[in-house]
Design a protein around this motif. Sequence first.
Motif, mmCIF file in Angstrom:
data_model
loop_
_atom_site.group_PDB
_atom_site.id
_atom_site.type_symbol
_atom_site.label_atom_id
_atom_site.label_comp_id
_atom_site.label_asym_id
_atom_site.label_seq_id
_atom_site.Cartn_x
_atom_site.Cartn_y
_atom_site.Cartn_z
ATOM 1 N N LEU A 106 43.137 -3.738 -2.964
ATOM 2 C CA LEU A 106 42.026 -3.536 -3.889
ATOM 3 C C LEU A 106 40.804 -3.115 -3.096
ATOM 4 N N LEU A 107 40.214 -1.994 -3.475
ATOM 5 C CA LEU A 107 38.935 -1.571 -2.931
ATOM 6 C C LEU A 107 37.840 -1.997 -3.897
ATOM 7 N N ALA A 108 36.956 -2.864 -3.424
ATOM 8 C CA ALA A 108 35.837 -3.350 -4.233
ATOM 9 C C ALA A 108 34.612 -3.405 -3.329
ATOM 10 N N THR A 109 34.272 -2.256 -2.764
ATOM 11 C CA THR A 109 33.273 -2.192 -1.707
ATOM 12 C C THR A 109 31.839 -2.159 -2.220
ATOM 13 N N GLY A 110 31.645 -2.069 -3.530
ATOM 14 C CA GLY A 110 30.311 -2.208 -4.097
ATOM 15 C C GLY A 110 29.391 -1.047 -3.781
ATOM 16 N N SER A 111 28.083 -1.341 -3.787
ATOM 17 C CA SER A 111 27.047 -0.322 -3.603
ATOM 18 C C SER A 111 26.083 -0.735 -2.500
ATOM 19 N N ARG A 112 25.335 0.240 -2.029
ATOM 20 C CA ARG A 112 24.218 -0.005 -1.121
ATOM 21 C C ARG A 112 22.942 0.492 -1.787
ATOM 22 N N PRO A 113 21.796 -0.087 -1.468
ATOM 23 C CA PRO A 113 20.556 0.403 -2.064
ATOM 24 C C PRO A 113 20.229 1.797 -1.546
ATOM 25 N N ARG A 114 19.774 2.644 -2.429
ATOM 26 C CA ARG A 114 19.333 3.971 -2.009
ATOM 27 C C ARG A 114 18.021 3.854 -1.238
ATOM 28 N N THR A 115 17.844 4.735 -0.313
ATOM 29 C CA THR A 115 16.588 4.828 0.421
ATOM 30 C C THR A 115 15.963 6.193 0.139
ATOM 31 N N LEU A 116 14.761 6.387 0.622
ATOM 32 C CA LEU A 116 14.078 7.661 0.485
ATOM 33 C C LEU A 116 13.761 8.211 1.873
ATOM 34 N N PRO A 117 13.930 9.506 2.082
ATOM 35 C CA PRO A 117 13.641 10.097 3.404
ATOM 36 C C PRO A 117 12.148 10.279 3.601
ATOM 37 N N LEU A 118 11.467 9.145 3.696
ATOM 38 C CA LEU A 118 10.009 9.156 3.777
ATOM 39 C C LEU A 118 9.535 8.826 5.193
ATOM 40 N N PRO A 119 8.518 9.504 5.682
ATOM 41 C CA PRO A 119 7.867 9.015 6.893
ATOM 42 C C PRO A 119 7.348 7.599 6.655
ATOM 43 N N GLY A 120 7.643 6.712 7.583
ATOM 44 C CA GLY A 120 7.176 5.337 7.466
ATOM 45 C C GLY A 120 8.134 4.398 6.772
ATOM 46 N N ALA A 121 9.296 4.881 6.343
ATOM 47 C CA ALA A 121 10.229 4.016 5.619
ATOM 48 C C ALA A 121 10.791 2.897 6.485
ATOM 49 N N ASP A 122 10.657 3.023 7.804
ATOM 50 C CA ASP A 122 11.175 1.997 8.714
ATOM 51 C C ASP A 122 10.104 0.997 9.148
ATOM 52 N N LEU A 123 8.921 1.061 8.552
ATOM 53 C CA LEU A 123 7.855 0.130 8.917
ATOM 54 C C LEU A 123 8.176 -1.290 8.466
ATOM 55 N N ALA A 124 7.666 -2.270 9.186
ATOM 56 C CA ALA A 124 7.770 -3.659 8.735
ATOM 57 C C ALA A 124 7.032 -3.801 7.400
ATOM 58 N N GLY A 125 7.570 -4.631 6.535
ATOM 59 C CA GLY A 125 6.971 -4.819 5.224
ATOM 60 C C GLY A 125 7.572 -3.939 4.155
ATOM 61 N N VAL A 126 8.470 -3.018 4.534
ATOM 62 C CA VAL A 126 9.178 -2.180 3.562
ATOM 63 C C VAL A 126 10.526 -2.839 3.273
ATOM 64 N N ALA A 242 21.046 2.478 -6.566
ATOM 65 C CA ALA A 242 22.099 2.136 -5.614
ATOM 66 C C ALA A 242 23.122 3.256 -5.559
ATOM 67 N N ALA A 243 23.806 3.353 -4.429
ATOM 68 C CA ALA A 243 24.845 4.364 -4.226
ATOM 69 C C ALA A 243 26.162 3.658 -3.930
ATOM 70 N N PRO A 244 27.231 4.049 -4.594
ATOM 71 C CA PRO A 244 28.523 3.392 -4.348
ATOM 72 C C PRO A 244 29.011 3.655 -2.932
ATOM 73 N N ARG A 245 29.640 2.661 -2.349
ATOM 74 C CA ARG A 245 30.188 2.778 -0.994
ATOM 75 C C ARG A 245 31.561 3.453 -1.081
ATOM 76 N N LEU A 246 31.567 4.757 -0.895
ATOM 77 C CA LEU A 246 32.781 5.553 -1.074
ATOM 78 C C LEU A 246 33.428 5.968 0.240
ATOM 79 N N GLU A 247 32.792 5.655 1.372
ATOM 80 C CA GLU A 247 33.231 6.224 2.635
ATOM 81 C C GLU A 247 34.675 5.861 2.973
ATOM 82 N N LEU A 248 35.064 4.613 2.762
ATOM 83 C CA LEU A 248 36.431 4.213 3.090
ATOM 84 C C LEU A 248 37.444 5.024 2.310
ATOM 85 N N ALA A 249 37.199 5.146 1.006
ATOM 86 C CA ALA A 249 38.123 5.898 0.165
ATOM 87 C C ALA A 249 38.167 7.367 0.574
#
Length: 410
Positions: A106-126, A242-249
């Motif tokens: 059974l594949l039940a790998t769920g989803s991951r939250p989507r991110t945005l390709p924004l400058p500063g998205a890796d800052l603390a507090g995000v 969210a984006a479904p985790r499809l990579e394994l499949a």
Amino acid sequence: MTEPQRIVVVGAGLAGATAAITLRERGFDGEVVLLGREPHRPYELPDLSKALLLGDADAPTWVAGESAYAERGIDLRTGTEVREVRPADRVVVDDRGGELRYDRLLLATGSRPRTLPLPGADLAGVHLLRTLDDSLALREALRPGRRLVIVGAGWIGCEVAAAARRHGTEVTVLDVAALPLRNVLGERIATVFRDLHAEHGVAWRLGTGVRELAGEDGRVRAVRLVGGDELPADLVLLGVGAAPRLELAERAGIRTTGDVPGGGVTVDAALRTSAPGVVAAGDIAAHDHPRYGHQVRVEHWANAKDQGAHAAGTLLGEDTPYRASPFFFSDQYDLGLEYRGLADPDRDELVVRGDPASREFIAFWLRDGSVRAAMNVNSWDHGDTLQALVDRQAAVPADRLRTGDLASLL
């Protein structure tokens, strides 16, 4: 069909854990191995943006007690990520190189939250919100007087806004859409949620996008909008879906599709994939739904739970179609709702029973005169009737939905 001796479940979320437990409840006495990426035992997601984030609970709703898996003879392996599935060999490979053979998977790998390709998205507090650790970290950050900017006015964005206001945090929600939840509920009902949050002190910045996140000393300090405005921010939540985790499949050559939003693993009516002995359930499953006549992918709690239980039967060789209608619920301030079915607010006729301004009403969405979806808001007396109307896609005149006795419509 040969009786399986070992069933492996990849993904220890609600769908996967429910499937593993249901296999035992159905009398399967072979090996059940449940593999999960997170260090925690399986838990349900709704609390992460509701009770846990509000501070009404200090732990999520666990799918089962701490000893339940061992007591049922389920080999639960937390902190284990599967890197590869080889359907031809009936083998999965984990992140440490270990190989595990299966008879059914059974594949039940769920989803991951989507991110945005924004400058500063890796800052603390995000922040993102998808896991127990995400929720606890965000709750710790929600303090009186802090300024939170939420990017995304969907269900997660709205529920986090309500929780943040409970904690005394200042909240601004922005979205490129003109109204929150517009794509799900349509304009008339979406205004109910816009006004609800405004009454609780949430500032809306709708119809605009984000250009970048600005920081100082490695920490986010402002959100800069496309139009040039700048919003001061001590915290930012990226709540853009969210984006479904499809990579394994995909790597395994299992058929996927782009015909549903976000894509999905193609499964038939009984949740079987294109690979022999491999079933998929939950967020990743693009299900050939017999009720709707097309593929449906649903990310909500009830779908994960119900498809997980159904997948157990399919793993044991059953050929029963999964027919359940989508269902979800939300709580925001003093507004609670339940939504059943699958509607397109741009295509379907909206029929409202009661007064939306009172925030106690029922909304129906009709297509060709048949009930495609129903949502009860602060109205709890007709759940079974609404479910039956949606499941049957009952043909009901709009006037009877507005004013008639609902139970008599069945």
